[in-house]
Design an enzyme around this catalytic site. Sequence first.
Site, PDB file in Angstrom:
ATOM      1  CB  SER A  37      -0.991 -14.241  -1.451  1.00  0.00           C
ATOM      2  OG  SER A  37       0.098 -15.092  -1.176  1.00  0.00           O
ATOM      3  CB  SER A  38       2.117 -16.707  -5.242  1.00  0.00           C
ATOM      4  OG  SER A  38       2.955 -16.749  -4.092  1.00  0.00           O
ATOM      5  CB  CYS A  39      -0.080 -18.774  -0.469  1.00  0.00           C
ATOM      6  SG  CYS A  39      -1.351 -17.703   0.219  1.00  0.00           S
ATOM      7  CE1 TYR A  41      -2.885 -13.330   3.795  1.00  0.00           C
ATOM      8  CE2 TYR A  41      -1.645 -14.664   2.234  1.00  0.00           C
ATOM      9  CZ  TYR A  41      -2.096 -13.433   2.656  1.00  0.00           C
ATOM     10  OH  TYR A  41      -1.758 -12.300   1.944  1.00  0.00           O
ATOM     11  CG  HIS A  77       6.795 -12.639   4.063  1.00  0.00           C
ATOM     12  ND1 HIS A  77       6.043 -11.510   4.271  1.00  0.00           N
ATOM     13  CD2 HIS A  77       5.907 -13.648   3.861  1.00  0.00           C
ATOM     14  CE1 HIS A  77       4.755 -11.800   4.185  1.00  0.00           C
ATOM     15  NE2 HIS A  77       4.651 -13.093   3.941  1.00  0.00           N
ATOM     16  N   GLY A  87       0.810  -1.202   0.000  1.00  0.00           N
ATOM     17  CA  GLY A  87       0.000   0.000   0.000  1.00  0.00           C
ATOM     18  C   GLY A  87       0.850   1.262   0.000  1.00  0.00           C
ATOM     19  CE  LYS A  97      -5.363 -11.740   1.098  1.00  0.00           C
ATOM     20  NZ  LYS A  97      -5.830 -10.428   0.798  1.00  0.00           N
ATOM     21  CG  LEU A 129      -2.723  -5.752  -4.429  1.00  0.00           C
ATOM     22  CD1 LEU A 129      -3.781  -4.701  -4.751  1.00  0.00           C
ATOM     23  CD2 LEU A 129      -1.496  -5.065  -3.840  1.00  0.00           C
ATOM     24  NE  ARG A 170       8.808 -20.347  -1.188  1.00  0.00           N
ATOM     25  CZ  ARG A 170       8.765 -21.686  -1.243  1.00  0.00           C
ATOM     26  NH1 ARG A 170       9.197 -22.292  -2.344  1.00  0.00           N
ATOM     27  NH2 ARG A 170       8.311 -22.384  -0.232  1.00  0.00           N
ATOM     28  CG  LEU A 182     -12.266   2.233   8.069  1.00  0.00           C
ATOM     29  CD1 LEU A 182     -13.677   2.324   8.655  1.00  0.00           C
ATOM     30  CD2 LEU A 182     -12.266   2.656   6.604  1.00  0.00           C
ATOM     31  CG  LEU A 242       4.967  -8.560  -3.220  1.00  0.00           C
ATOM     32  CD1 LEU A 242       3.749  -7.718  -2.845  1.00  0.00           C
ATOM     33  CD2 LEU A 242       5.437  -8.234  -4.636  1.00  0.00           C
TER      34      LEU A 242
END
Length: 320
Positions: A104-106, A133, A176, A13, A137, A102, A206, A36, A163
């Site tokens: 995730s590749s998982c 997770y 990560h 973000g 997603k 957005l 990876r 918020l 990322l």
Amino acid sequence: MRIFLAGHRGMVGGAILRRLGATADSDVITRTSAELDLRDQSRVRAFFQKERPDAVILAAAKVGGIHANNTYPADFIYENLMIECNVIHQAFAAGVGRLLQLGSSCIYPKAAPQPMAEDALLTGPLEPTNEPYAIAKIAGIKLCESYNRQHGVDYRSVMPTNLYGPGDNFHPENSHVLPALIRRFHEAKEQGAPAVTIWGSGTPRREFLHVDDMAEASLFVMDLPRAVYDRETDPMLSHINVGTGSDVTILELARIVAQAVGFEGEIHTDPSKPDGTMRKLMNVDRLSRLGWQASIALGDGIGTTYQWFLDQQDAGTLRL
């Protein structure tokens, strides 16, 4: 155009905010989590009814590495489901026609053919260490697809590979792999340690994408004319992979990090620790056909990320 950017304080973000700030045609709306709580349906509803943005970028999520996912599975599935459900539905209820989520590749199965193409989704079991997770997603993708099919809105999803970059989390347990390695090698160099031990066998492969490339790709996908976007997708498979199309082993990654940091000791592996999925490489043909490719080389990106780490550490503003 008034854009609500959810998650502007996170790594992705923040990169998107920097990029939007460089343009003169966007009025960006942001809120901190204290201002918020995206898990609170009533507060999210009130926000959207008041602000009524033209578009939404959903970069907010609860994220973490293998250790964090294994330790807090309920938190990961609950919080991410609530964020997605509240933001996507209340955006629709407020008349928002364009949204980018957005992921995730998982989301892809543990044994998905490599490189992983978009059509591998829901074709097999997920990696157990981050299944909660990943399920959240996947639900986000299907929420977007379902609102598109039923209500004719234009809600899109991009699935980034691993990322890294400015704004990352360098916590010793919950980060990560790449920021964890940067911190570990930095501390080893500072302490004069003779060796660094990395989790697992070092053989899993990876793929890593710099967050500034991800920000560029996100806005590229969001700004595509709908006819162009629809040409590469379909109502039941609307997400797009974002990555570099190349990968390295974890041991190779460790050596690149060690070189960037200036650590000259030995690197050992610990096969008693989990490896996770043995390979996670994204098929980025769909995005390439649309006209976008990553531009930041891994070695260069790690070097600038380490310098950012040092600068933040000196300023006392590092996320630990």
